[in-house]
Write an enzyme that holds these catalytic residues in place. Structure first.
Site, PDB file in Angstrom:
ATOM      1  N   ASP A  46      88.133  26.479  81.676  1.00  0.00           N
ATOM      2  CA  ASP A  46      89.100  26.132  80.645  1.00  0.00           C
ATOM      3  C   ASP A  46      90.516  26.369  81.161  1.00  0.00           C
ATOM      4  OD1 ASP A  46      87.110  25.521  78.820  1.00  0.00           O
ATOM      5  OD2 ASP A  46      87.017  27.572  78.058  1.00  0.00           O
ATOM      6  N   ALA A  47      91.471  25.667  80.573  1.00  0.00           N
ATOM      7  CA  ALA A  47      92.870  25.837  80.979  1.00  0.00           C
ATOM      8  C   ALA A  47      93.331  27.276  80.798  1.00  0.00           C
ATOM      9  CB  ALA A  47      93.766  24.889  80.181  1.00  0.00           C
TER      10      ALA A  47
END
Length: 207
Positions: A46-47
């Site tokens: 995930d970012a």
């Protein structure tokens, strides 16, 4: 003899695990770091997660790393695990640690057994770097670090697991994937690794 390689990259916080962004999302992509158009991501992050991201042009390596085991034949000694350093809010109890290790019931099913350990900051396998932005801190609420190894890849699994047992995740760093470790790579740095025959066999790859 077949030569295979992969790239180990220390993905910064806020960078998406993709090369293009057509949605107007403000997060940075991988494009500024790599110009090889043949690279594919073997296991996304995930970012808002940091740490080890593996990229390769070899589809067989990608499949060997990302294909999850079947729960019916699960054996942690022979599967490609992923280890995360997880900063959580609060101090885990034995019951919470046992629940994480045994598997918790999420909306998309029960997680496979995991390996979990409470770790002091001084004993983490990597020297922590400053995160931008810093984690949220609450006065009089302690935080703890866990080393958590999982053997599957449900969406945002680690965050959901710790939240399920009452330990909100504040920071998430992936340390290792399938035996490949982040090591001393600085944030935004990468290294190319050429696989010898022993490593190929460990991944289940044939010549």
């Amino acid at each position: 003899m077949t030569t295979s390689s992969l790239i180990l990259f220390n993905k910064p916080y806020g960078v998406q695990s993709q090369f293009r962004d057509d949605s107007g999302n403000p997060h940075t992509t991988l494009a500024p770091y790599f110009d090889d158009k043949t690279l594919r991501i073997a296991g996304r992050l995930d970012a808002t997660s940091e740490g080890l991201l593996i990229l390769t042009s070899d589809g067989r390596i990608n499949k060997a790393i990302t294909q999850p085991p079947r729960a019916a034949t699960f054996d942690s000694s022979s599967k490609q695990g992923k280890t995360y350093l997880v900063q959580v809010e609060g101090v885990p109890t034995e019951g919470q640690l046992t629940a994480l290790a045994d598997g918790v019931m999420l909306k998309d099913g029960k997680t496979l057994p995991a390996i979990v350990q409470l770790v002091a900051v001084a004993d983490l396998p990597v020297k922590l770097w400053p995160r931008n932005p810093p984690i949220r801190e609450r006065k009089n609420v302690p935080t703890s670090w866990l080393m958590l190894t999982i053997y599957e890849g449900k969406n945002r699994q680690v965050r959901r697991m710790t939240a399920h047992v009452g330990l909100p995740c504040l920071r998430l760093i992936r340390w290792s994937v399938a035996g490949f470790e982040l090591g001393s790579l600085g944030v935004g740095e990468f290294v190319r690794v050429h696989l010898n025959e022993e490593r190929r066999q460990q991944l289940g790859l044939k010549a």
